[in-house]
Design a protein around this motif. Structure first.
Motif, PDB file in Angstrom:
ATOM      1  N   UNK A 260     -32.410  20.800  21.658  1.00 47.18           N
ATOM      2  CA  UNK A 260     -33.227  19.669  20.990  1.00 47.18           C
ATOM      3  C   UNK A 260     -32.043  18.414  20.001  1.00 47.18           C
ATOM      4  N   UNK A 261     -31.010  19.031  19.881  1.00 59.41           N
ATOM      5  CA  UNK A 261     -30.001  18.081  19.092  1.00 59.41           C
ATOM      6  C   UNK A 261     -28.964  17.516  20.086  1.00 59.41           C
ATOM      7  N   UNK A 262     -28.761  16.553  20.126  1.00 63.45           N
ATOM      8  CA  UNK A 262     -27.819  15.893  21.201  1.00 63.45           C
ATOM      9  C   UNK A 262     -25.957  16.245  21.043  1.00 63.45           C
ATOM     10  N   UNK A 263     -25.704  16.036  19.832  1.00 62.80           N
ATOM     11  CA  UNK A 263     -24.345  16.375  19.284  1.00 62.80           C
ATOM     12  C   UNK A 263     -24.305  17.729  19.092  1.00 62.80           C
ATOM     13  N   UNK A 264     -22.985  18.240  19.516  1.00 59.98           N
ATOM     14  CA  UNK A 264     -22.884  19.733  19.134  1.00 59.98           C
ATOM     15  C   UNK A 264     -22.677  20.029  17.783  1.00 59.98           C
ATOM     16  N   UNK A 265     -21.787  19.072  17.156  1.00 61.50           N
ATOM     17  CA  UNK A 265     -21.715  19.131  15.761  1.00 61.50           C
ATOM     18  C   UNK A 265     -22.936  19.407  14.751  1.00 61.50           C
ATOM     19  N   UNK A 266     -23.949  18.235  15.069  1.00 60.29           N
ATOM     20  CA  UNK A 266     -25.289  18.542  14.574  1.00 60.29           C
ATOM     21  C   UNK A 266     -25.870  19.670  14.683  1.00 60.29           C
ATOM     22  N   UNK A 267     -25.918  20.031  15.955  1.00 59.89           N
ATOM     23  CA  UNK A 267     -26.532  21.204  16.547  1.00 59.89           C
ATOM     24  C   UNK A 267     -26.079  22.337  15.756  1.00 59.89           C
ATOM     25  N   UNK A 268     -24.736  22.715  15.340  1.00 62.23           N
ATOM     26  CA  UNK A 268     -24.139  23.767  14.659  1.00 62.23           C
ATOM     27  C   UNK A 268     -24.633  23.970  13.403  1.00 62.23           C
ATOM     28  N   UNK A 340     -26.865  24.836  28.102  1.00 64.27           N
ATOM     29  CA  UNK A 340     -28.092  24.378  27.379  1.00 64.27           C
ATOM     30  C   UNK A 340     -28.106  22.631  27.496  1.00 64.27           C
ATOM     31  N   UNK A 341     -28.857  22.171  28.328  1.00 60.53           N
ATOM     32  CA  UNK A 341     -28.794  20.705  28.439  1.00 60.53           C
ATOM     33  C   UNK A 341     -30.021  19.927  27.345  1.00 60.53           C
ATOM     34  N   UNK A 342     -29.504  19.128  26.836  1.00 62.16           N
ATOM     35  CA  UNK A 342     -30.442  18.171  25.591  1.00 62.16           C
ATOM     36  C   UNK A 342     -31.475  17.951  26.157  1.00 62.16           C
ATOM     37  N   UNK A 343     -32.547  18.365  25.453  1.00 59.09           N
ATOM     38  CA  UNK A 343     -34.088  17.765  25.842  1.00 59.09           C
ATOM     39  C   UNK A 343     -34.788  18.988  26.852  1.00 59.09           C
ATOM     40  N   UNK A 344     -34.005  20.086  27.432  1.00 53.82           N
ATOM     41  CA  UNK A 344     -34.277  20.893  28.189  1.00 53.82           C
ATOM     42  C   UNK A 344     -35.279  21.953  27.732  1.00 53.82           C
ATOM     43  N   UNK A 345     -35.824  22.806  28.388  1.00 57.22           N
ATOM     44  CA  UNK A 345     -36.775  23.911  27.810  1.00 57.22           C
ATOM     45  C   UNK A 345     -36.109  25.202  28.461  1.00 57.22           C
ATOM     46  N   UNK A 346     -35.971  26.197  27.531  1.00 52.89           N
ATOM     47  CA  UNK A 346     -35.293  27.470  28.360  1.00 52.89           C
ATOM     48  C   UNK A 346     -36.423  27.946  29.344  1.00 52.89           C
ATOM     49  N   UNK A 347     -35.680  28.871  30.234  1.00 50.11           N
ATOM     50  CA  UNK A 347     -36.756  29.348  31.374  1.00 50.11           C
ATOM     51  C   UNK A 347     -37.732  30.109  30.632  1.00 50.11           C
ATOM     52  N   UNK A 348     -38.863  30.217  31.012  1.00 50.86           N
ATOM     53  CA  UNK A 348     -39.839  31.172  30.462  1.00 50.86           C
ATOM     54  C   UNK A 348     -39.896  32.456  31.407  1.00 50.86           C
ATOM     55  N   UNK A 349     -39.489  33.504  30.745  1.00 44.83           N
ATOM     56  CA  UNK A 349     -39.494  34.798  31.254  1.00 44.83           C
ATOM     57  C   UNK A 349     -40.370  35.836  30.610  1.00 44.83           C
ATOM     58  N   UNK A 350     -40.685  36.768  31.364  1.00 49.84           N
ATOM     59  CA  UNK A 350     -41.747  37.866  30.805  1.00 49.84           C
ATOM     60  C   UNK A 350     -40.534  38.582  29.760  1.00 49.84           C
ATOM     61  N   UNK A 351     -40.887  38.642  28.462  1.00 44.74           N
ATOM     62  CA  UNK A 351     -40.098  39.261  27.586  1.00 44.74           C
ATOM     63  C   UNK A 351     -40.509  40.688  27.421  1.00 44.74           C
TER      64      UNK A 351
END
Length: 699
Positions: A260-268, A340-351
């Motif tokens: 959800x955040x483009x830059x790695x520094x800001x994401x961290x 993990x691409x910016x703006x992508x959603x994680x794959x929905x798996x049965x947890x």
């Protein structure tokens, strides 16, 4: 424009700044880290209770001419009976030893009644307190004392046992470090499914271990902190185990923020704001629990507290600074092939944890009752735990010294084979000697050295070492000899057992109170902390119960280390509460966001379950490494903690804490504001009764 340029420069500079800081830190710690092995002391006095009579004996012996005596027993044995040639060879070899080394007295042969064994008690003050000289003496005696043609010759006694134990401790460092690193690496590869990402936490953990060694040596020199083979081994395990757990939480949150955040520094930065408070709180809880060991009277336990704390805090420092810096510099590509691409959603798996949480949510009281019964049933196995560990049972493999002691026990069932040392005021030595000879259970007694106002008296019991008869005799000597101290190997083992019981009575409540206070402050509740503490205490009891079912039947252990109960309690409470913090912190966050209590508990389990499970597996595996070590005490401790962590991760956290939280509803947060029903808010009103914390982590 200028603001954007300043921000961009900061994004580039801050990671490099932390990297440079760590290079400087390692340069400073390097000279000290390499000296920690030299500071390690594994003499008996380094493990003994600080105030025990056997410790006083060891201290007084250091002041006598020649210092502390190294006591050995040469054991000559032939199954069919000793021959005249055997006895002559034994006498010749003992004479050669006497000529080569300074002995306290001329060794005298003591034949067994069945004629199969001949023992020569030998004592020398030549090594004094120097462990290297002691080991050299033992090795030289073993080289001279040898048998041929069916004659077996073994060297036993407390000096030989200490030498064999020291060699084992000296050999632990490398294998323990490499095995731990290998196990952690394998698990990280399986967890991350990346050819590169697993290397980063592992390298950072290794650097944290190096820093911890340097800090530990500094504390040893500055504050005379005790460093033993056992405590340094536990420090290594804690650095890799706890450090990797913190890395898993940080990386999991960082991966989420990168979507959800483009830059790695800001994401961290966002990731650290999210999981940082929980990581810091959990490490603080572990440190506080370990520091409670400072109240122990047992030297080895009181030294383990600061050393373990150093390991945990160095791991925290590395994972909160160096790990983020390296990840930011490497960027998204470190996650390849699952970037993990910016703006992508994680794959929905049965947890799996969704399914487990749903089952706990449908029938919370049934699940809670069933889990409590299971843990209670497992805890009953503790009734089958073996008695105290004897010296000859200290090793998983049988060294020469243990073989000697086993032969002596079979050949001399009617008398003691290890001297008991009494230090008595010199002006009362004659009267004390008479009292000793008149004590029930004493076979013989004779005066030794006199100096500094003290006289040394060597006592031989009529009962075997560490038997009930010898123990009763030691207690009678202590009660009947005013102003005297009773020591020696058997007295030391008795003091270890008694002091561990005393320490357990003091430290267990101290740990519970310290952890409870931290949890109350963190969770702003009384019920939730009590629930977590009850859970970890139940896990401790069940773990000891499982140990009782396998130690003797499966592992063949005929004794249990006296310190196992206390040390396993401290570690399981401290580390178990860690996972409770991650789960309850997220549960509290969901409640603050307006979720109903049941939904908050299930959401917390679903979102943190995967990370907690991974962290639990890594931590259990690191402690399980100890089960491959050649010392029974370490094997037992590693097994109990590993089993406890697994129980805590997959049963208690998943089912019992979740089902209890669902059953209690808002009462779990009593008396905090979350325990009261939420009033309906207007369209412009937010649920701002408390500031909403950041999310801990996601699976």
């Amino acid at each position: 424009m200028r603001a954007e340029q300043t921000t961009a420069r900061r994004r580039r500079a801050v990671p490099w700044m932390f990297l440079g800081l760590w290079i400087a830190v390692m340069a400073l710690a390097g000279p000290f880290a390499s000296k920690l092995s030299d500071a390690q002391q594994d003499r008996v006095v380094d493990y003994l209770p600080a105030s025990a009579g056997s410790t006083e004996v060891a201290k007084i012996q250091d002041q006598l001419p020649g210092g502390e005596a190294t006591e050995l027993v040469l054991v000559y044995h032939r199954d069919g009976g000793l021959t005249a040639a055997d006895r002559e060879a034994a006498a010749t070899q003992v004479a050669e030893i006497g000529q080569a080394h300074e002995l306290t007295s001329a060794p005298r042969a003591v034949p067994s009644k069945d004629g199969t064994t001949l023992m020569y008690p030998v004592a020398s003050t030549e090594p004094g307190q120097d462990e290297k000289l002691r080991d050299a003496l033992v090795d030289d005696v073993r080289e001279v004392a040898h048998g041929e043609g069916g004659l077996s010759v073994d060297v036993g006694g407390s000096g030989a046992l200490d030498t064999d134990a020291a060699k084992v401790y000296d050999s632990l460092g490398g294998p323990l470090l490499y095995t731990t690193a290998g196990v952690v690496a394998l698990l990280l590869i399986l967890i991350y499914r990346s050819p590169f990402l697993w290397l980063v936490p592992l390298i950072v953990a290794g650097i944290a271990e190096y820093l911890a060694m340097g800090v530990a040596y500094g504390l040893h020199k500055g504050f005379d902190m005790s460093v033993t083979g056992q405590s340094s081994s536990m420090m290594t395990i804690l650095v890799f185990g706890a450090g990797t757990d913190y890395a898993l939480l940080i990386v999991a949150r960082y991966r989420e923020e990168l979507r959800r955040i483009e830059r790695p520094y800001d994401a961290m930065i966002a990731a650290l704001k999210g999981c940082g408070p929980a990581v810091i709180a959990s490490s603080g809880t572990v440190a506080a629990a370990l520091l409670c060991l400072l109240a122990a009277d047992l030297n080895s336990s009181s030294g383990m507290g600061p050393l373990g704390t150093v390991g945990v805090l160095c791991a925290l420092f590395a994972m909160m600074t160096l790990l983020p810096a390296i990840l930011v510099l490497l960027g998204r590509r470190v996650f390849w092939p699952l970037v993990p691409a910016f703006g992508s959603e994680p794959k929905q798996r049965r947890s799996l944890f969704t399914a487990m949480g749903s089952s706990a949510g449908r029938r919370p009281l049934t699940v809670l009752a069933g889990g409590a019964v299971l843990l209670g049933a497992l805890a009953l196995g503790a009734l089958n735990l073996p008695g105290p560990l004897k010296q000859e049972d200290f090793f998983t493999k049988t060294p020469d010294s243990v073989t000697a002691m086993e032969t002596l026990a079979e050949a001399y069932p009617e008398r003691g084979t290890q001297p008991i040392t009494v230090m008595t005021p010199a002006n009362r030595a004659t009267a004390a000697l008479a009292d000793i000879k008149g004590t029930k259970g004493v076979d013989s007694a004779e005066k030794g050295r006199t100096a500094k106002g003290w006289t040394e008296i060597s006592v031989i019991a009529t009962s075997a070492p560490e038997s009930a008869g010898e123990t009763a005799m030691i207690k009678e000597l202590r009660s009947g000899l005013d102003g005297s101290y009773v020591g020696g190997s058997s007295a030391q083992q008795l003091d270890l057992k008694d002091t561990n019981e005393r320490d357990r009575m003091i430290i267990v409540p101290l740990v519970l109170v310290a952890v409870l206070l931290i949890l109350v402050v963190l969770l702003r509740s009384l019920v939730a902390p009590l629930l977590l503490l009850a859970a970890v205490v139940a896990v401790w009891g069940a773990s000891l119960g499982i140990a009782g079912l396998v130690f003797e039947p499966l592992f063949g252990f005929e004794g249990m280390d006296p310190g196992l109960g206390l040390l396993s309690f401290v570690f399981l409470v401290a580390l178990g509460v860690d996972y409770g913090i991650f789960l309850m912190h997220r549960m509290r966050e969901e409640s603050l966001a307006g979720a109903e209590p049941g939904d908050a508990a299930l959401t917390a389990l679903r979102t943190t379950g995967g990370v907690i499970a991974s962290a639990g597996l890594v931590l259990a595996a690191t402690f399980a490494v100890l089960t491959n070590m050649p010392l029974v005490a370490l094997v037992e401790l590693g097994f109990v903690i590993a089993i406890g962590v697994l129980l805590d991760t997959f049963l208690v956290r998943t089912y019992l804490v979740t089902s209890a939280s669902v059953a209690l509803g808002r009462k779990v947060w009593w008396p905090g504001s979350l325990s009261r029903p939420v009033q309906a808010a207007g369209p412009d009103t937010g649920p701002a009764t408390e500031s909403e914390p950041q999310r801990v982590s996601t699976s």
